[in-house]
Write a protein that holds these residues in place. Structure first.
Motif, short mmCIF file in Angstrom:
data_model
loop_
_atom_site.label_atom_id
_atom_site.label_comp_id
_atom_site.label_asym_id
_atom_site.label_seq_id
_atom_site.Cartn_x
_atom_site.Cartn_y
_atom_site.Cartn_z
N ALA A 470 0.84 -1.20 0.00
CA ALA A 470 0.00 0.00 0.00
C ALA A 470 0.87 1.25 0.00
O ALA A 470 0.59 2.22 -0.71
N GLY A 471 1.95 1.22 0.76
CA GLY A 471 2.87 2.35 0.80
C GLY A 471 3.55 2.55 -0.55
O GLY A 471 3.61 3.67 -1.08
N ASP A 472 4.03 1.45 -1.14
CA ASP A 472 4.71 1.55 -2.44
C ASP A 472 3.76 2.03 -3.52
O ASP A 472 4.13 2.80 -4.40
N LYS A 473 2.51 1.55 -3.43
CA LYS A 473 1.51 1.95 -4.43
C LYS A 473 1.23 3.45 -4.36
O LYS A 473 1.07 4.11 -5.40
N ALA A 474 1.18 3.96 -3.15
CA ALA A 474 0.94 5.41 -2.99
C ALA A 474 2.04 6.20 -3.69
O ALA A 474 1.79 7.22 -4.33
N ILE A 475 3.28 5.70 -3.57
CA ILE A 475 4.40 6.38 -4.22
C ILE A 475 4.38 6.16 -5.73
O ILE A 475 4.51 7.09 -6.53
N GLY A 476 4.17 4.89 -6.12
CA GLY A 476 4.22 4.54 -7.54
C GLY A 476 3.11 5.17 -8.35
O GLY A 476 3.33 5.68 -9.44
#
Length: 591
Positions: A470-476
């Motif tokens: 979820a964190g990576d998706k927010a950045i990506g």
DNA sequence: GTGAAGGGCCAC
DNA sequence: AAACGTGGCCCTTCAC
């Protein structure tokens, strides 16, 4: 933009106009009122627009016939407003819904709200404004002149300019909706839009219902807390003055106890090692060694209570109804949570002395229903974490189960302290807590906190990977969605580690907090449908809690309806994790 | 005088 | 150097 319209001011013309308008699929809808508060003023105009046909209804002549709530001459208008088709398109439909509910005794059916739609599309971009002028400029490139909005709508004869303005606002709704729908569809936001639109009328009715507050009880508490504040202030003045030189003829100067600067200086004079901030949790550790710090905290607490939860709340009691009628902003936060003001009844202290004042009037009962650990259940659903699923499905004590995992012991051996630790951890992960913060929160060293977090995530593998993703998706992707598809866009500097970290936290938290808001909104609609007309009424909502006031005779059956509506709403979003609702029937908000 | 910003603190 | 999320209200401080 020139708008041709028909001005309707007598029953025959009204019937004809409503008949024609009733065949439309969509109608722009607006009202002009003499005041902002429906308990104060009256409705002057009601406007509908089908695009090519715009009708402005002047209600003043109808007042001669009798009460607008009752006269049969207005039945065609009520039927048109109540119908699910045509859908009424309005900007901030809550406003119009309140006025027609109160003054025409009709519940608006079929809603498209351009105000909410604009907010949903903006997806949390804070710079965007959502008043009609800005929205029509943004989506249509049309400048609307709102200067007549605040003109005198109680005049015997309205000016041509006023009537033309009223017609224009309604006519604007049709092309505006078209653009908004296009954007909603493009961004896959139709589901969340429907969820929001369905909520408008229940919230409008809730605001009209108001929330009962027992003035006498409230004043009793106010007296207690004012006395506490005065005593704490006097003692604190004395203690702080001890640090000031005794040379002055008139004794030590008065210190403004509400001034952080003055208080900090005085504490330093007394040799107190004042931390960077003087927030309660920073000062707390010093209170054992320095009685003056303890006194300061006591003063602050009493001052807060007296100022935020004192007389000022009573000033919001409506002189007509004698109740509080707070303003709920339906999309108050990017997560979809409500916000509330004037007064904010979502931040009344939990202590019984306050909550007991929100009681049921004579002959009535209050039903208080709240979701049990809804955010953790959502986290369990999304992550598929085996421990979460086991704990929720087995009906075990959730925090105790987590403690058993973290401390690697039998659930039966978990001490209250261990359970409390696990509880903090469970709530912390929802917000993306770090070791440092967790250490301070639970009074262990940073190293110990790191160990505990590591152990927690190693025993909650699916949770760990979901949070990371979820964190990576927010950045990506620069965005995140809730269960209803509500979108939040994130703006951050790719090179700023602090912003990256904070965006990751948003990305993890938003689906959880936002889905919780989705569920509550769905529950409000379902709830409204089953209680409306029974005498039961929604009076407050607090993020995962619903408060309904109803006649004592139907309290038990209403409580069951409330519970069922809330559970059914949650089931639309949670498929594998069960949901439970704690319901109580009583005489006040407190137990 | 008015308004924005910042600190602090209440809720979930 | 690090920073757990979402709000609103009260007070002081400071700029205009």
């Amino acid at each position: 933009m020139e708008v041709f319209f028909e001005l309707v001011s007598e029953p025959g013309a009204l019937r004809k106009a409503c008949e024609k308008l009733g065949q439309e699929e969509l109608l722009g809808f607006d009202t002009e009122t003499t005041e902002l508060d429906p308990f104060e003023g009256s409705i002057r105009l009601v406007q509908f627009s089908a695009g090519d046909q715009t009708v402005v209804i002047d209600l003043k002549p109808f007042e001669e016939i009798g009460s607008l709530r009752e006269i049969p001459e207005l039945q065609p208008l009520r039927d048109l407003i109540a119908a699910r088709k045509p859908v009424k398109i309005a900007h901030n439909a809550k406003f119009d819904a309140k006025w027609v509910a109160h003054h025409l005794d009709v519940e608006m059916g079929g809603t498209f709200d351009t105000f909410l739609a604009s907010q949903i599309i903006a997806a949390g971009e804070r710079e965007r404004r959502h008043n009609l002028a800005d929205v029509s400029n943004f989506f249509l490139g049309i400048d609307v002149d709102k200067s007549e909005q605040v003109s005198d709508w109680s005049a015997e004869e309205l000016t041509q300019s006023q009537i033309a303005y009223a017609a224009k606002d309604a006519a604007l709704m049709i092309p505006l909706r078209e653009k908004l729908v296009e954007r909603l569809q493009n961004d896959d936001l139709m589901r969340v839009a429907k969820l929001e639109f369905d909520c408008v009328v229940p919230i409008a009715i809730m605001e009209l219902n108001g929330f009962y507050l027992d003035q006498e009880k409230w004043r009793e508490q106010l007296e207690v807390v004012t006395k506490e504040q005065k005593e704490a202030a006097a003692e604190l003045q004395g203690m702080l003055a001890a640090g000031v030189s005794q040379g002055s003829l008139f004794g030590a100067p008065e210190i403004n106890l509400d001034s952080r600067n003055q208080v900090t200086d005085a504490l330093i004079n007394l040799g107190v090692p004042v931390p960077e901030t003087t927030r309660g949790w920073e000062l707390e550790p010093l209170s054992d060694k320095y009685p003056v710090v303890r006194k300061l905290l006591a003063y602050r607490s009493a001052a807060k209570a007296a100022s935020s939860f004192g007389e000022n709340i009573l000033e919001f009691l409506n002189p007509v109804t004698g109740r509080l009628h707070p303003d709920f902003r339906q999309i108050g936060a990017p997560t979809g949570r409500f916000s509330c003001s004037k007064p904010n009844v979502q931040q009344i202290p939990h202590q019984e002395v306050y909550r007991r004042c929100f009681s049921a009037p004579e002959g009535m009962k209050l039903i208080v229903a709240d979701y049990s650990q809804i955010e953790l259940r959502i986290l369990g659903e999304y992550s598929g974490d085996q421990n979460f699923l086991k704990a929720f499905n087995g009906g075990a004590d959730f925090h105790a189960a987590a403690a058993a995992q973290v401390f690697n012991i039998e659930p039966s051996a978990v001490t209250p302290e261990q359970r409390s630790f696990a509880k903090r951890l469970n709530f912390g992960v929802v917000y993306g807590i770090g070791a440092q913060r967790f250490a301070r929160l639970s009074g262990v060293s940073t190293g110990q906190a790191e160990n505990m977090l590591r152990r927690y995530f190693s025993t909650h593998r699916e949770l760990d990977s979901w949070l990371r993703e979820a964190g990576d998706k927010a950045i990506g992707e620069g965005m995140a969605r809730t269960g209803s598809g509500r979108l939040a866009k994130f703006r951050f500097d790719q090179d700023d580690r602090v912003q990256i970290a904070s965006t990751k936290r948003y990305g993890r938290n938003l689906p959880i907090q936002g889905t919780s808001a989705d569920i509550l909104k769905r529950a409000i609609r379902l709830l409204h449908d089953v209680i409306s007309g029974t005498g039961a009424m929604l009076v407050n909502i607090v993020h995962d809690e619903v408060i309904v006031e109803c006649p004592a005779e139907i309290a038990d059956e209403t409580a069951k309806k409330v519970e069922a509506a809330m559970i059914n709403a949650a089931k639309e979003y949670l498929k594998v994790v069960p949901v439970t609702v704690d319901v109580s029937v009583g005489d006040a908000w407190s137990k």
